[in-house]
Design an enzyme around this catalytic site. Structure first.
Site, PDB file in Angstrom:
ATOM      1  N   ASN A   1      47.904  54.774  21.624  1.00  0.00           N
ATOM      2  CA  ASN A   1      47.763  53.869  20.540  1.00  0.00           C
ATOM      3  C   ASN A   1      46.307  54.203  19.743  1.00  0.00           C
ATOM      4  O   ASN A   1      45.408  54.467  20.566  1.00  0.00           O
ATOM      5  CB  ASN A   1      47.159  52.361  20.999  1.00  0.00           C
ATOM      6  CG  ASN A   1      48.613  51.861  21.691  1.00  0.00           C
ATOM      7  OD1 ASN A   1      49.636  52.284  21.874  1.00  0.00           O
ATOM      8  ND2 ASN A   1      48.369  50.476  22.068  1.00  0.00           N
TER       9      ASN A   1
ATOM     10  N   TYR B   1      44.056  54.849  16.025  1.00  0.00           N
ATOM     11  CA  TYR B   1      43.753  54.554  14.678  1.00  0.00           C
ATOM     12  C   TYR B   1      42.743  55.588  13.970  1.00  0.00           C
ATOM     13  O   TYR B   1      42.009  54.934  13.496  1.00  0.00           O
ATOM     14  CB  TYR B   1      43.252  52.797  14.779  1.00  0.00           C
ATOM     15  CG  TYR B   1      44.439  52.102  15.249  1.00  0.00           C
ATOM     16  CD1 TYR B   1      45.209  51.532  14.029  1.00  0.00           C
ATOM     17  CD2 TYR B   1      44.599  51.708  16.513  1.00  0.00           C
ATOM     18  CE1 TYR B   1      46.234  50.645  14.389  1.00  0.00           C
ATOM     19  CE2 TYR B   1      45.666  50.949  16.903  1.00  0.00           C
ATOM     20  CZ  TYR B   1      46.453  50.522  15.817  1.00  0.00           C
ATOM     21  OH  TYR B   1      47.458  49.424  16.238  1.00  0.00           O
TER      22      TYR B   1
ATOM     23  N   ASP C   1      45.270  40.483  20.322  1.00  0.00           N
ATOM     24  CA  ASP C   1      45.458  40.245  18.786  1.00  0.00           C
ATOM     25  C   ASP C   1      46.627  39.738  18.270  1.00  0.00           C
ATOM     26  O   ASP C   1      47.227  40.105  17.383  1.00  0.00           O
ATOM     27  CB  ASP C   1      45.130  41.668  18.394  1.00  0.00           C
ATOM     28  CG  ASP C   1      44.936  41.588  16.737  1.00  0.00           C
ATOM     29  OD1 ASP C   1      44.482  40.905  16.131  1.00  0.00           O
ATOM     30  OD2 ASP C   1      45.264  42.561  15.957  1.00  0.00           O
TER      31      ASP C   1
ATOM     32  N   TRP D   1      52.409  50.717  13.839  1.00  0.00           N
ATOM     33  CA  TRP D   1      51.916  49.269  14.061  1.00  0.00           C
ATOM     34  C   TRP D   1      51.771  48.760  12.817  1.00  0.00           C
ATOM     35  O   TRP D   1      50.830  49.401  11.987  1.00  0.00           O
ATOM     36  CB  TRP D   1      50.583  49.445  14.945  1.00  0.00           C
ATOM     37  CG  TRP D   1      50.270  47.993  15.554  1.00  0.00           C
ATOM     38  CD1 TRP D   1      49.224  47.245  14.956  1.00  0.00           C
ATOM     39  CD2 TRP D   1      50.811  47.250  16.339  1.00  0.00           C
ATOM     40  NE1 TRP D   1      49.296  46.141  15.402  1.00  0.00           N
ATOM     41  CE2 TRP D   1      50.163  45.965  16.612  1.00  0.00           C
ATOM     42  CE3 TRP D   1      51.844  47.544  17.352  1.00  0.00           C
ATOM     43  CZ2 TRP D   1      50.528  45.085  17.398  1.00  0.00           C
ATOM     44  CZ3 TRP D   1      52.164  46.524  18.241  1.00  0.00           C
ATOM     45  CH2 TRP D   1      51.509  45.168  18.448  1.00  0.00           C
TER      46      TRP D   1
ATOM     47  N   ASN E   1      49.480  47.208  28.088  1.00  0.00           N
ATOM     48  CA  ASN E   1      48.898  47.427  26.774  1.00  0.00           C
ATOM     49  C   ASN E   1      47.512  47.614  26.598  1.00  0.00           C
ATOM     50  O   ASN E   1      46.904  46.705  26.801  1.00  0.00           O
ATOM     51  CB  ASN E   1      49.466  46.648  25.639  1.00  0.00           C
ATOM     52  CG  ASN E   1      49.078  47.202  24.375  1.00  0.00           C
ATOM     53  OD1 ASN E   1      49.223  48.188  23.692  1.00  0.00           O
ATOM     54  ND2 ASN E   1      47.896  46.373  23.750  1.00  0.00           N
TER      55      ASN E   1
HETATM   56  C1  BDP Z   1      45.412  47.557  19.233  1.00  0.00           C
HETATM   57  C2  BDP Z   1      46.554  46.354  20.047  1.00  0.00           C
HETATM   58  C3  BDP Z   1      47.333  45.415  19.042  1.00  0.00           C
HETATM   59  C4  BDP Z   1      46.499  45.209  17.697  1.00  0.00           C
HETATM   60  C5  BDP Z   1      46.020  46.321  17.249  1.00  0.00           C
HETATM   61  C6  BDP Z   1      45.427  46.182  15.656  1.00  0.00           C
HETATM   62  O1  BDP Z   1      47.362  47.024  20.897  1.00  0.00           O
HETATM   63  O2  BDP Z   1      47.622  44.531  19.635  1.00  0.00           O
HETATM   64  O3  BDP Z   1      47.253  44.093  16.978  1.00  0.00           O
HETATM   65  O4  BDP Z   1      45.435  47.276  18.004  1.00  0.00           O
HETATM   66  O5  BDP Z   1      44.277  46.423  15.769  1.00  0.00           O
HETATM   67  O6  BDP Z   1      44.424  47.387  19.915  1.00  0.00           O
HETATM   68  O7  BDP Z   1      46.073  46.422  14.633  1.00  0.00           O
END
Ligand code: BDP
Length: 598
Positions: free
Chosen positions: A471, A473, A166, A556, A416
């Site tokens: 990571n 979300y 991304d 992030w 990553n």
């Molecule tokens: C994760 C990735 C990162 C993306 C982020 C996103 O590690 O590179 O930019 O999500 O979705 O999957 O913003």
């Protein structure tokens, strides 16, 4: 070991280095005819281009911006003399691969766009004259390149990069280029490892040279007083009442390495050096024996016009913004950055998780959205895997070799968000971790960032890392907006499942965040508005603060950044706490307050 790979170009009593940055000549080579037509000797119809810079955002047309394939650079440089020395060229990087020619002769070729490219040009260079330098570069992605991706050919024959990651596929000569002259007998590399005892410190060093003359190593304090000295290629510097390099309170000594013949100095190399230890003990991250909670960011080398091109003012501004938020750490997501970032982090007392460009190891051009869906793409079961592993091992080696002496680098991240749910992935990454552990003289913690499919019950790789990087979300890709209460419920559920595994290691969130438009305000909040970014963060903080094994939060992203175009990206990724221009969104004030006392 590659001669001079890890040694940043420096001027000393015996060494010179001259920057070749400036306007060079440039030409796209879509049909790959450059070699046949001998562009290494001379290129017709070239245009001017700045070095360092990515090329994409310099132009006004679509074709140039998204160009994918071979492209060439050329310039002329003057070499005053060549007696009694080696003459070398050093590129901070050539993205993603490059072949270097001087006076038409091929000097070196290099795979991987984020680590130095060095060539010894002693035998081809002409003294007292201008010499011709040409670089054939290529920015195609494939499944054995780091980062991973593919290339799509449009019906009109135009090639387009299809990243499995991304961020925009910025390419070119993005870091500085130096002409270096060093003595024939010279220092090739060194490592220095600190240990503490009471108020004193020992710095165990090892110097590699290509000759047999004596090596002398001295350490000077910040006022220029010599505080320790030793001789031999291996030795220890004993420092009484050592000033330690501490997080956000850096102290740097000057390390001076010499090759001597009696009183004559044959070669000399100098570098700033911070005395500190790092260690993982149970669920704590210790720097000089004291626990540290990581506060900071996942970043990108990314800015308007220059793309990923190195730029000192940007480094300065980014550190000022990070300090203003009370941060103490960042991850070089998703590739090793230009060396100057680490030098400045050493000065400013920032911790770095240094990441190799192992990103996109999941077959999807929207991996950020696919992460968490449970999709399995058989990534580590394909014939390209041996070539990928070879590249991966080489780039881990080059990264550790380059960055091993920085006080700021406290951990290496070896991936990553790859697919980690198969035994194939386990076998693959076991080799990567084993190699990395052999290579690091400081035995730093090794880690990698896991996406949501890498769940406690499914992940086959969490046992390889010294501390966990997640990571996550929850509240963005999972149950966003009015469903956020469900997101937090799911988040706790996952954390409890990790807790039940009793891993007894620290957990750090290396990504969490929401896309947020700096222009958008809304009450009640909606996704993409600044109010939602803050609400999401407050809900996430409650989760972080529940589990004492959570030892860090790197949001992030530090700033909005450019990506491939698509329906899920609004002129780039907008998860920045700062805008792409480095101005604060509301969330920046939230972090500043939270991190003041955290
Ligand atoms: C994760 C990735 C990162 C993306 C982020 C996103 O590690 O590179 O930019 O999500 O979705 O999957 O913003």
């Amino acid at each position: 070991m590659l001669d001079q790979l890890s040694l940043y170009p420096r001027i000393t009593h015996t060494r010179t280095s001259v920057s070749l940055d400036g306007m060079w000549h440039f030409r796209f080579d879509p049909e790959s005819i450059g070699e046949q037509e001998k562009w290494m000797d001379h290129m017709d119809s070239s245009i001017s281009i700045p070095v360092p810079s990515s090329f994409a955002d310099l132009f006004t047309d679509q074709y140039s911006k998204n160009y994918c394939g071979d492209f060439w650079y050329e310039t002329d440089f003057f070499v005053p003399k060549t007696e009694n020395c080696r003459t070398m060229l050093r590129f901070g990087s050539i993205t993603h691969r490059g072949t270097v020619y001087v006076n038409g002769v091929k000097i070196t070729e290099h795979e991987g766009g984020f680590l130095p490219v060095i060539g010894d040009i002693t035998d081809v260079v002409k003294p007292g004259e201008f010499n011709h330098l040409a670089v054939k570069a290529n920015n195609e992605l494939n499944e054995s390149s780091l980062p991973c991706g593919s290339v799509k050919t449009l019906q009109n024959g135009t090639k387009l990069a299809f990243p499995y990651f991304d961020f925009f596929n910025y390419s070119g000569i993005q870091r500085s280029v130096y002409l270096i002259q060093i003595p024939d007998e010279h220092i090739q590399d060194y490592s220095a490892v600190s240990s503490l005892s009471g108020n004193d410190a020992d710095v165990a060093y090892e110097v590699i040279t290509n000759g047999e003359h004596e090596v002398r190593v001295s350490l000077f304090d910040a006022d220029g007083n010599k505080v320790a000295e030793s001789s031999g290629k291996k030795g220890t510097l004993h420092v009484e009442n050592a000033h330690l390099w501490n997080v956000r309170k850096a102290y740097l000594y000057n390390l001076c390495i010499q090759i001597v013949d009696g009183e004559k100095v044959i070669d000399e190399y100098m570098e700033r050096y911070g005395i500190r230890t790092v260690e993982i003990k149970g669920t704590k991250i210790l720097v000089n024996g004291n626990p540290v909670y990581l506060k900071g960011f996942g970043k990108h080398e990314d800015f308007d016009i220059i793309g990923r091109g190195f730029n000192w003012p940007l480094v300065k501004r980014d550190f000022e913004c990070m300090k203003w938020t009370n941060a103490n750490c960042f991850r070089t997501s998703h590739y090793p950055y230009a060396e100057e970032w680490y030098q400045f982090a050493d000065e400013e007392g920032f911790l770095i998780i240094d990441e190799v460009a192992a990103v996109g190891m999941m077959r999807s051009t929207r991996n950020f959205a696919v992460a968490g869906t449970g999709n399995y793409t058989y990534f580590f079961e394909t014939p390209t895997v041996p070539a990928l592993l070879k590249n991966h091992l080489l780039q881990v080696e080059e990264m550790i070799e380059r960055d091993k002496n920085h006080a700021s680098v406290f951990a290496f991240s070896l991936f990553n968000e790859p697919e980690t749910t198969s035994t194939y992935a386990h076998d693959y990454f076991s080799k990567v971790f084993e190699r990395a552990r052999e290579l690091d003289p400081q035995h730093r913690p090794m880690t990698g960032a896991f996406e949501k499919n890498s769940a406690p019950e499914k992940c086959q790789c969490y046992m390889l890392v010294d501390f966990m990087c997640l990571n996550r979300y929850y509240g963005w890709y999972i149950s966003g907006g009015p469903e956020i209460s469900d997101a937090i419920y799911k988040f706790h559920d996952e954390m409890q499942r990790w807790q039940a595994k009793k891993l007894n290691v620290p957990f750090v969130f290396t990504e969490f965040g929401t896309d947020t438009l700096a222009t958008e305000h809304k009450l009640p909040s909606v996704m993409w508005a600044q109010e939602y970014q803050n609400e999401y963060l407050e809900e996430n903080f409650k989760v972080f603060d529940t589990y004492d094994f959570i030892q860090g939060e790197l949001v992030w992203n530090f700033a909005d950044f450019q990506t491939t175009e698509g329906i899920m990206r609004v002129n780039g990724n907008k998860k920045g706490v700062f805008t792409r221009e480095r101005q604060p969104k509301d969330a920046a004030f939230t972090f500043r307050k939270r991190w003041e006392n955290k």
